[in-house]
Design a protein around this motif. Structure first.
Motif, short mmCIF file in Angstrom:
data_model
loop_
_atom_site.label_atom_id
_atom_site.label_comp_id
_atom_site.label_asym_id
_atom_site.label_seq_id
_atom_site.Cartn_x
_atom_site.Cartn_y
_atom_site.Cartn_z
N GLY A 63 32.90 -20.60 2.78
CA GLY A 63 31.98 -21.41 3.64
C GLY A 63 31.94 -20.64 4.94
N VAL A 64 33.23 -20.20 5.44
CA VAL A 64 33.40 -19.42 6.57
C VAL A 64 32.29 -18.06 6.49
N LEU A 65 32.51 -17.44 5.55
CA LEU A 65 31.60 -16.18 5.40
C LEU A 65 30.15 -16.31 5.21
N VAL A 66 29.76 -17.62 4.72
CA VAL A 66 28.48 -18.03 4.37
C VAL A 66 27.91 -18.34 6.21
N ASP A 67 28.62 -18.76 6.71
CA ASP A 67 28.34 -19.04 8.34
C ASP A 67 27.89 -17.84 9.06
N ARG A 68 28.90 -16.63 8.74
CA ARG A 68 28.81 -15.57 9.36
C ARG A 68 27.98 -14.46 9.27
N TRP A 69 27.64 -14.58 7.71
CA TRP A 69 26.58 -13.59 7.22
C TRP A 69 25.09 -13.98 6.96
N ASP A 70 24.34 -13.23 6.86
CA ASP A 70 22.79 -13.64 6.38
C ASP A 70 22.87 -14.41 5.24
N ARG A 71 22.31 -15.56 5.26
CA ARG A 71 22.34 -16.37 4.10
C ARG A 71 21.67 -15.88 3.02
N ARG A 72 20.38 -15.29 3.53
CA ARG A 72 19.61 -15.07 2.54
C ARG A 72 19.87 -13.76 1.94
N ARG A 73 20.76 -13.06 2.41
CA ARG A 73 21.39 -11.74 1.63
C ARG A 73 22.57 -12.22 0.89
N LEU A 325 27.45 -23.93 11.38
CA LEU A 325 28.43 -24.57 10.74
C LEU A 325 28.24 -25.08 9.34
N LEU A 326 27.08 -25.12 9.19
CA LEU A 326 26.71 -25.94 7.90
C LEU A 326 27.16 -25.35 6.47
N GLY A 327 27.40 -24.04 6.52
CA GLY A 327 27.88 -23.28 5.32
C GLY A 327 29.32 -23.64 4.79
N ARG A 328 30.14 -23.82 5.98
CA ARG A 328 31.49 -24.03 5.67
C ARG A 328 31.71 -25.59 5.43
N ILE A 329 31.00 -26.28 6.09
CA ILE A 329 31.16 -27.71 5.84
C ILE A 329 30.42 -28.20 4.39
N SER A 330 29.59 -27.46 4.03
CA SER A 330 28.95 -27.54 2.60
C SER A 330 29.99 -27.00 1.67
N ALA A 331 30.73 -26.02 2.12
CA ALA A 331 31.92 -25.54 1.12
C ALA A 331 33.13 -26.58 0.83
N LEU A 332 33.29 -27.18 2.00
CA LEU A 332 34.23 -28.31 1.76
C LEU A 332 34.08 -29.38 0.88
N PHE A 333 32.67 -29.72 0.98
CA PHE A 333 32.09 -30.70 0.08
C PHE A 333 32.18 -30.28 -1.54
#
Length: 415
Positions: A63-73, A325-333
């Motif tokens: 989740g942290v990585l997803v929020d830091r990187w380009d989500r499309r990539r 922050l949505l990537g890391r919250i989604s990862a927690l779910f």
């Protein structure tokens, strides 16, 4: 403009649908192949553990990585990783298949939170967001309905290797479709560390309440899913009748996907509590059924309300959590889902063996109903943020991005 009128959403939806179909084709084939090679039920069961282990271990980091990187990539890279991983299954040995399942799951752990976080950036947080999730839920229902039996037929007719190749191709097609979407600017705040995600969870009471309630529901659902096949064989007449019940579940899931759009902008706690109670009632009706017709009706009810139960928290999280922050919250779910599914899939059969199948099923249904009642009390009312288009999300700070600590967007409404 609805979600379907947005080109990038159509590409995302198409890639996701194709890759999901490829994966569902292997749902039957992988354990069937492992069982044919080893003759061991335990070895076959390890494929499930291999699938969920990465989500439990890597979810928060992903989740942290997803929020830091380009989500499309991230999504393109995850699809390529999954294509390469599935190709390893062509070696055929159990060890190769376990390794491939783990690697494929690592790709899924990256892809799922990236996709969930990227959808609001593509369609906005207005009515199109509910439409987008409705399309995805309907696709899940269709693919889940068609994929396993089709995969079983192809496995018997064409063999394991053909299904592996089809799944590899599906991931490559998904990567191509996502790569054709428009690159979107990265908000500066997306570079924030993992501490920001923890603070967001603390400051958004709705999200904090939804996480454990979703886990309780998913655990009950997993327990009941694990009991469905033996129940159908013992009490409904056999595997053919189980197939009819599964089809009714898929039909209900499609109906629920439509219902989600009608319930858009209603208070999440009201919708969720009603949907969970409806699902629990459907569970009780299914496992208390004395004939196939009653079981089919109950299965449709489960599908309708279960779809709303799964999608409602997702829409609420997408609307209330700042996008960076949505990537890391989604990862927690995702982590909660994996843990709950494993727990339910183990506890349900254990209780059935210790007491009885019906007792285990009714206990799980009661747990789902209790979760609904607890949620009706503990899930806070919220002030939903203003609707924003995809262009506004790309050009302006998201709701809550610059609010003082303790009053983020979507905070509790005054009593």
């Amino acid at each position: 403009m609805g979600a379907w009128g947005i080109r990038d959403f159509r590409l995302l939806w198409g890639g996701r649908a194709v890759s999901q179909l490829g994966s569902w084709l292997l749902v039957v084939a992988v354990p069937a192949h492992v069982y044919a090679v080893t003759g061991s039920v335990f070895a076959t069961g390890l494929t499930l553990a291999a699938e969920y282990l990465p989500a439990l271990v890597l979810g928060p980091v992903a989740g942290v990585l997803v929020d830091r990187w380009d989500r499309r990539r991230v999504m393109v890279a995850a699809d390529l990783l999954r294509a390469a991983a599935v190709a390893v299954m062509l070696l055929g040995s159990p060890a190769a298949i376990y390794a491939a399942v783990v690697a494929e799951s690592v790709g899924a752990v990256l892809f799922r939170p990236a996709a969930q976080a990227h959808v609001p950036a593509v369609v906005g947080t207005g009515p199109a967001l509910a439409g987008a999730n409705s399309w995805n839920a309907a696709t899940d229902g269709v693919v889940g309905l068609v994929g396993p039996p089709l995969g079983g037929l192809l496995f018997a007719w064409a063999g394991f290797e053909v299904l592996v190749v089809l799944d590899v191709v599906s991931y490559l097609l998904s990567a191509v479709a996502i790569s054709l979407t428009r690159k979107r600017p990265v908000v500066a705040q997306e570079r924030s560390g993992s501490r920001a995600g923890i603070e967001a969870l603390r400051e958004l009471p709705l999200v904090r309440a939804l996480l454990p309630l979703s886990a309780v529901f998913l655990a009950a659902n997993a327990a009941l899913s694990a009991l469905l096949v033996p129940f159908g064989v013992r009490h409904l007449g056999g595997s053919a009748q189980v197939g009819i019940v599964l089809s009714a579940l898929g039909l209900g899931f499609l109906g629920g996907a439509v219902l989600v759009r009608w319930l858009d902008r209603a208070q999440p706690r009201t919708v969720l509590a009603a949907a969970q109670l409806g699902t629990a009632a459907g569970f009780a009706g299914l496992f208390g059924a004395r004939d196939l017709l009653a079981a089919v009706v109950a299965a449709v009810v489960i599908g309708v309300f279960g779809s709303v139960t799964v999608v409602t928290p997702k829409i609420a999280v997408q609307r209330l959590v700042p996008n960076h922050l949505l990537g890391r919250i989604s990862a927690l779910f995702l982590v909660a889902e994996a843990a709950a599914t494993l727990a339910g899939a183990v506890m349900g059969p254990l209780l059935a063996e210790a007491v009885s199948l019906r007792f285990a099923a009714m206990t799980a249904a009661a747990v789902a109903a209790a979760g609904a009642l607890v949620g009706a009390v503990t899930v806070p009312r919220v002030v939903l943020p203003a609707k924003r288009s995809n262009e506004q999300l790309g050009a302006a700070p998201l709701p809550g991005a610059r609010r003082p600590p303790g009053r983020p967007a979507g905070h509790d409404a005054p009593a």
